[in-house]
Design a protein around this motif. Structure first.
Motif, PDB file in Angstrom:
ATOM      1  N   LYS A 129       0.809  -1.226   0.000  1.00  0.00           N
ATOM      2  CA  LYS A 129       0.000   0.000   0.000  1.00  0.00           C
ATOM      3  C   LYS A 129       0.842   1.276   0.000  1.00  0.00           C
ATOM      4  CE  LYS A 129      -4.121  -1.910   2.205  1.00  0.00           C
ATOM      5  NZ  LYS A 129      -4.612  -2.513   0.974  1.00  0.00           N
ATOM      6  N   MET A 130       2.151   1.133   0.257  1.00  0.00           N
ATOM      7  CA  MET A 130       3.001   2.323   0.385  1.00  0.00           C
ATOM      8  C   MET A 130       3.297   2.974  -0.960  1.00  0.00           C
ATOM      9  SD  MET A 130       5.744   0.806   3.087  1.00  0.00           S
ATOM     10  CE  MET A 130       6.738   2.276   3.107  1.00  0.00           C
ATOM     11  N   THR A 131       3.459   4.292  -0.948  1.00  0.00           N
ATOM     12  CA  THR A 131       3.810   5.008  -2.179  1.00  0.00           C
ATOM     13  C   THR A 131       5.247   4.662  -2.588  1.00  0.00           C
ATOM     14  OG1 THR A 131       4.702   6.882  -0.953  1.00  0.00           O
ATOM     15  CG2 THR A 131       2.369   6.998  -1.564  1.00  0.00           C
ATOM     16  N   ASP A 132       5.549   4.846  -3.866  1.00  0.00           N
ATOM     17  CA  ASP A 132       6.916   4.662  -4.353  1.00  0.00           C
ATOM     18  C   ASP A 132       7.870   5.591  -3.596  1.00  0.00           C
ATOM     19  OD1 ASP A 132       5.949   2.873  -6.157  1.00  0.00           O
ATOM     20  OD2 ASP A 132       6.298   4.111  -7.945  1.00  0.00           O
ATOM     21  N   GLU A 133       7.438   6.821  -3.318  1.00  0.00           N
ATOM     22  CA  GLU A 133       8.308   7.799  -2.646  1.00  0.00           C
ATOM     23  C   GLU A 133       8.740   7.271  -1.277  1.00  0.00           C
ATOM     24  OE1 GLU A 133       5.223   8.750  -3.921  1.00  0.00           O
ATOM     25  OE2 GLU A 133       6.204   9.418  -5.774  1.00  0.00           O
ATOM     26  N   ASP A 134       7.782   6.718  -0.525  1.00  0.00           N
ATOM     27  CA  ASP A 134       8.118   6.225   0.818  1.00  0.00           C
ATOM     28  C   ASP A 134       9.051   5.005   0.732  1.00  0.00           C
ATOM     29  OD1 ASP A 134       6.733   8.238   2.018  1.00  0.00           O
ATOM     30  OD2 ASP A 134       5.074   6.999   2.773  1.00  0.00           O
ATOM     31  N   VAL A 135       8.778   4.121  -0.224  1.00  0.00           N
ATOM     32  CA  VAL A 135       9.644   2.946  -0.381  1.00  0.00           C
ATOM     33  C   VAL A 135      11.052   3.393  -0.786  1.00  0.00           C
ATOM     34  CG1 VAL A 135      10.026   0.854  -1.751  1.00  0.00           C
ATOM     35  CG2 VAL A 135       7.727   1.382  -0.912  1.00  0.00           C
ATOM     36  N   ASP A 136      11.126   4.370  -1.691  1.00  0.00           N
ATOM     37  CA  ASP A 136      12.434   4.865  -2.131  1.00  0.00           C
ATOM     38  C   ASP A 136      13.208   5.500  -0.968  1.00  0.00           C
ATOM     39  OD1 ASP A 136      11.763   3.994  -4.627  1.00  0.00           O
ATOM     40  OD2 ASP A 136      11.461   5.978  -5.510  1.00  0.00           O
ATOM     41  N   ALA A 137      12.501   6.160  -0.060  1.00  0.00           N
ATOM     42  CA  ALA A 137      13.178   6.782   1.091  1.00  0.00           C
ATOM     43  C   ALA A 137      13.814   5.698   1.968  1.00  0.00           C
ATOM     44  CB  ALA A 137      12.187   7.624   1.896  1.00  0.00           C
ATOM     45  N   ILE A 138      13.106   4.589   2.168  1.00  0.00           N
ATOM     46  CA  ILE A 138      13.669   3.492   2.969  1.00  0.00           C
ATOM     47  C   ILE A 138      14.897   2.909   2.259  1.00  0.00           C
ATOM     48  CG2 ILE A 138      13.230   1.197   3.940  1.00  0.00           C
ATOM     49  CD1 ILE A 138      10.346   1.997   4.385  1.00  0.00           C
ATOM     50  N   TYR A 139      14.795   2.799   0.943  1.00  0.00           N
ATOM     51  CA  TYR A 139      15.937   2.311   0.161  1.00  0.00           C
ATOM     52  C   TYR A 139      17.147   3.225   0.373  1.00  0.00           C
ATOM     53  CZ  TYR A 139      18.620   0.910  -4.023  1.00  0.00           C
ATOM     54  OH  TYR A 139      19.610   0.470  -4.879  1.00  0.00           O
ATOM     55  N   ALA A 140      16.905   4.536   0.272  1.00  0.00           N
ATOM     56  CA  ALA A 140      17.993   5.510   0.433  1.00  0.00           C
ATOM     57  C   ALA A 140      18.631   5.356   1.815  1.00  0.00           C
ATOM     58  CB  ALA A 140      17.448   6.927   0.250  1.00  0.00           C
ATOM     59  N   TYR A 141      17.792   5.167   2.842  1.00  0.00           N
ATOM     60  CA  TYR A 141      18.308   5.011   4.204  1.00  0.00           C
ATOM     61  C   TYR A 141      19.170   3.750   4.319  1.00  0.00           C
ATOM     62  CZ  TYR A 141      18.449   3.503   9.031  1.00  0.00           C
ATOM     63  OH  TYR A 141      18.887   3.027  10.237  1.00  0.00           O
ATOM     64  N   ILE A 142      18.641   2.626   3.850  1.00  0.00           N
ATOM     65  CA  ILE A 142      19.379   1.361   4.007  1.00  0.00           C
ATOM     66  C   ILE A 142      20.706   1.422   3.250  1.00  0.00           C
ATOM     67  CG2 ILE A 142      19.362  -1.117   3.431  1.00  0.00           C
ATOM     68  CD1 ILE A 142      16.378  -1.140   4.092  1.00  0.00           C
ATOM     69  N   MET A 143      20.680   1.935   2.021  1.00  0.00           N
ATOM     70  CA  MET A 143      21.899   1.952   1.215  1.00  0.00           C
ATOM     71  C   MET A 143      22.942   2.923   1.777  1.00  0.00           C
ATOM     72  SD  MET A 143      21.515  -0.383  -0.866  1.00  0.00           S
ATOM     73  CE  MET A 143      20.265  -1.457  -1.542  1.00  0.00           C
ATOM     74  N   THR A 144      22.461   3.968   2.482  1.00  0.00           N
ATOM     75  CA  THR A 144      23.392   4.987   2.974  1.00  0.00           C
ATOM     76  C   THR A 144      23.870   4.712   4.388  1.00  0.00           C
ATOM     77  OG1 THR A 144      22.069   6.539   1.680  1.00  0.00           O
ATOM     78  CG2 THR A 144      23.710   7.501   3.161  1.00  0.00           C
ATOM     79  N   GLU A 145      22.954   4.316   5.270  1.00  0.00           N
ATOM     80  CA  GLU A 145      23.255   4.304   6.699  1.00  0.00           C
ATOM     81  C   GLU A 145      23.511   2.922   7.289  1.00  0.00           C
ATOM     82  OE1 GLU A 145      23.328   6.987   9.017  1.00  0.00           O
ATOM     83  OE2 GLU A 145      23.481   8.213   7.200  1.00  0.00           O
ATOM     84  N   VAL A 146      22.985   1.886   6.655  1.00  0.00           N
ATOM     85  CA  VAL A 146      23.119   0.561   7.271  1.00  0.00           C
ATOM     86  C   VAL A 146      24.446  -0.067   6.825  1.00  0.00           C
ATOM     87  CG1 VAL A 146      22.108  -1.751   7.451  1.00  0.00           C
ATOM     88  CG2 VAL A 146      20.617   0.258   7.419  1.00  0.00           C
ATOM     89  N   ALA A 147      25.220  -0.542   7.793  1.00  0.00           N
ATOM     90  CA  ALA A 147      26.530  -1.121   7.475  1.00  0.00           C
ATOM     91  C   ALA A 147      26.352  -2.465   6.778  1.00  0.00           C
ATOM     92  CB  ALA A 147      27.323  -1.322   8.770  1.00  0.00           C
ATOM     93  N   PRO A 148      27.080  -2.680   5.664  1.00  0.00           N
ATOM     94  CA  PRO A 148      26.964  -3.978   4.980  1.00  0.00           C
ATOM     95  C   PRO A 148      27.628  -5.086   5.802  1.00  0.00           C
ATOM     96  CG  PRO A 148      28.581  -2.565   3.864  1.00  0.00           C
ATOM     97  CD  PRO A 148      28.008  -1.755   4.983  1.00  0.00           C
ATOM     98  N   ILE A 149      26.899  -6.161   6.041  1.00  0.00           N
ATOM     99  CA  ILE A 149      27.435  -7.297   6.812  1.00  0.00           C
ATOM    100  C   ILE A 149      27.125  -8.563   6.020  1.00  0.00           C
ATOM    101  CG2 ILE A 149      27.289  -8.578   9.001  1.00  0.00           C
ATOM    102  CD1 ILE A 149      27.801  -5.829   9.834  1.00  0.00           C
TER     103      ILE A 149
END
Ligand code: HEC
Ligand code: HEC
Ligand code: HEC
Length: 433
Positions: A129-149
């Motif tokens: 149900k989420m908009t593309d904009e909201d999903v893209d924001a989560i993508y931006a957060y994960i790719m930028t802030e979450v450490a790759p393990i």
């Protein structure tokens, strides 16, 4: 004749299977490299951080002893145990190879980058149900802030044929209502914002809506209350069991602080919903959720009945001169009352147990969990702790206290199988987290 009919049916069956195969087939989306993730504006990354916590991504994608987002969190379902995947941007075992498009498809359709159908333990039936904009924001957060393990994925423990991913396409066809949120013009903008958040990102129904035999939420019984990890997620409809009617401001308080004066504390699986989840949302969003919930429950803003019911319950909270004759009353007076008796303390977050949801729900599970294991600061109100009585009280004693509270304080009919439930939850609960 009969033979032709049979051949006809067979033909239809085969066409159906071919049709299903066409439907079930999802093509892979090309892998990207880590320098193709993109550069994102800090505002977008921050928006994504708030949305990711309101969708409890970290709660489900972090194992109890694991790195944040690295997956392998065990989920017990009625069918077997599933392990969440590595959601860090690690290239081999995480989602580092996901483009924004592949990430959107996973969130909206429950299909991974390689085209495999995902199990609905991943609540994509809400995220759709989420908009593309909201999903893209989560993508931006994960790719930028979450450490790759890089991690090793624990294999799911599902019996054949439930482990067959293509069959998930059938589940989807039958039960998942894929597609973005559609506003309801009969309601206000705030209500629609609340509905968008509740039905999508924060997926309240995943726990509060009962499920059918195949694990799908019964849409006709939205928020009717359900059991999750041996806790009771109360009805968020007119059937809510609270003795004191909820108001929109109570819901707001519950979602921000994890407590209200008259209902209870967000313990068990509801703890992370508040403390790792929705409380970080902007205040307008919390207001919107509260307005939506108040409408679902049929609450008004200031319920005139509140004060009367509270006063009546507090009057029952006086020491009963006969209390020594009843094991439950006696134990309550010695083990609980020092904290729960004093009427003045209600505003300090020691709930009055006569009007608390734990004593008014039609299952005793939440009350028993709290007596056995107490509540610690991250769960309830910050700064206060309710001790656990697992070692101090026997099953018989906990049963007696629960029966006393249910009868004398909440004034509700006795819970069936109370003693059995106490014994069961001591051994089998709380579910592993
Ligand atoms: C209730 C638990 C739960 C929550 C909450 C949850 N997930 Fe998941 N997620 C899972 C499970 C379990 C899987 C693996 C499903 C499978 O193996 O088919 C998964 C898989 C995924 C996948 C597919 C990745 C892959 O490599 O296969 C993505 C993407 C994903 N989740 C993103 C998210 C995001 C973003 C959020 C927060 C907005 C989130 N999830 C919240 C349980 C959850
Ligand atoms: C992971 C499962 C889960 C999710 C997701 C969840 N809840 Fe809950 N909820 C529970 C459980 C379990 C309880 C009972 C907690 C207790 O009594 O300590 C509860 C209690 C509540 C209560 C108190 C009800 C009462 O009568 O005492 C409210 C209000 C509530 N949830 C609202 C929400 C909203 C709004 C959402 C979505 C933003 C949500 N919940 C998402 C499991 C969940
Ligand atoms: C040392 C003080 C103390 C004692 C003793 C104590 N409690 Fe509590 N209790 C609290 C506090 C504080 C809270 C609120 C906890 C929070 O918000 O983290 C609480 C919360 C609760 C809740 C609310 C749970 C919910 O989901 O809303 C119940 C039920 C409860 N206590 C029952 C009991 C019972 C029964 C006993 C005796 C066996 C007892 N308590 C003994 C301090 C105490």
């Amino acid at each position: 004749m009969l033979k032709n009919l049979f051949l006809g049916a067979l033909a239809i069956g085969v066409t159906g299977a071919v049709g299903f195969g066409v439907y079930a087939y999802k093509s892979p989306i090309a892998a990207i490299t880590s320098d193709q993730h993109g550069d994102f504006e800090p505002e977008l990354v921050e928006k994504g951080r708030v949305l990711a916590s309101a969708g409890y991504c970290a709660t489900c994608h972090t194992a109890s002893d694991g790195e944040p987002y690295a997956g392998n969190y065990a989920m017990q379902t009625g069918f077997g145990t599933l392990y969440s995947t590595n959601l860090t941007p690690a290239m081999e075992t995480g989602i580092g190879s996901y483009s924004a498009e592949a990430f959107r498809r996973a969130m909206h359709e429950g299909v991974d980058r390689e085209g495999r159908h995902l199990f609905p333990a991943f609540p994509y039936d809400h995220f759709t149900k989420m908009t593309d904009e909201d999903v893209d924001a989560i993508y931006a957060y994960i790719m930028t802030e979450v450490a790759p393990i890089e991690t090793v994925q624990t294999p799911n423990e599902l019996p054949f044929p439930l482990d067959q991913r293509f069959l998930q396409a059938g589940w989807k066809l039958l039960f998942a209502d894929l597609g973005r949120f559609e506003p309801d013009s009969d309601h206000s903008e705030a209500w629609n914002r609340g509905a968008y958040l509740a039905e999508g990102l924060t997926h309240c129904g995943a726990c509060h809506t009962p499920r059918n035999a195949l694990g799908a939420e019964k849409t006709s019984e939205q928020y009717a209350g359900a059991q999750i990890d041996r806790w009771s997620a109360p009805a968020l409809t007119a059937a809510n069991a609270s003795s004191v009617p909820w108001t929109a401001s109570d819901f707001k308080s519950y979602l921000v602080k994890g407590t209200t004066n008259y209902h209870g504390v967000a313990a068990g699986p509801m703890g992370p919903v508040v403390h790792e989840g929705v409380r970080d949302l902007p205040e307008d969003d919390i207001d919107a959720l509260a307005i939506y919930l108040a409408d679902k429950v049929g609450a008004t803003e200031d319920d005139p009945a509140q004060s009367e019911i509270v006063l009546a319950s507090l009057r029952k909270n006086q020491p009963d001169p006969q209390y020594r004759r009843d094991l439950g009353a006696r134990l309550y007076a010695t083990a609980c009352a020092s904290c729960h008796y004093n009427t003045a303390l209600i505003s300090q977050g020691r709930p009055d147990l006569g009007i608390n949801s734990a004593t008014n729900l039609d299952t005793p599970n939440n009350l028993i969990h709290v007596i056995l294991d107490g509540m610690n600061a991250p769960e309830g109100i910050s700064g206060v702790v309710m001790p656990g009585f697992r070692d101090a009280l026997s099953d018989t004693e906990i049963t007696a206290i629960a029966a006393y509270l249910r009868d004398k304080r909440a004034g509700q009919p006795a819970w069936p199988n109370l003693a059995e439930t106490v014994a069961d939850l001591r051994v089998n609960g709380p579910a592993a987290h």
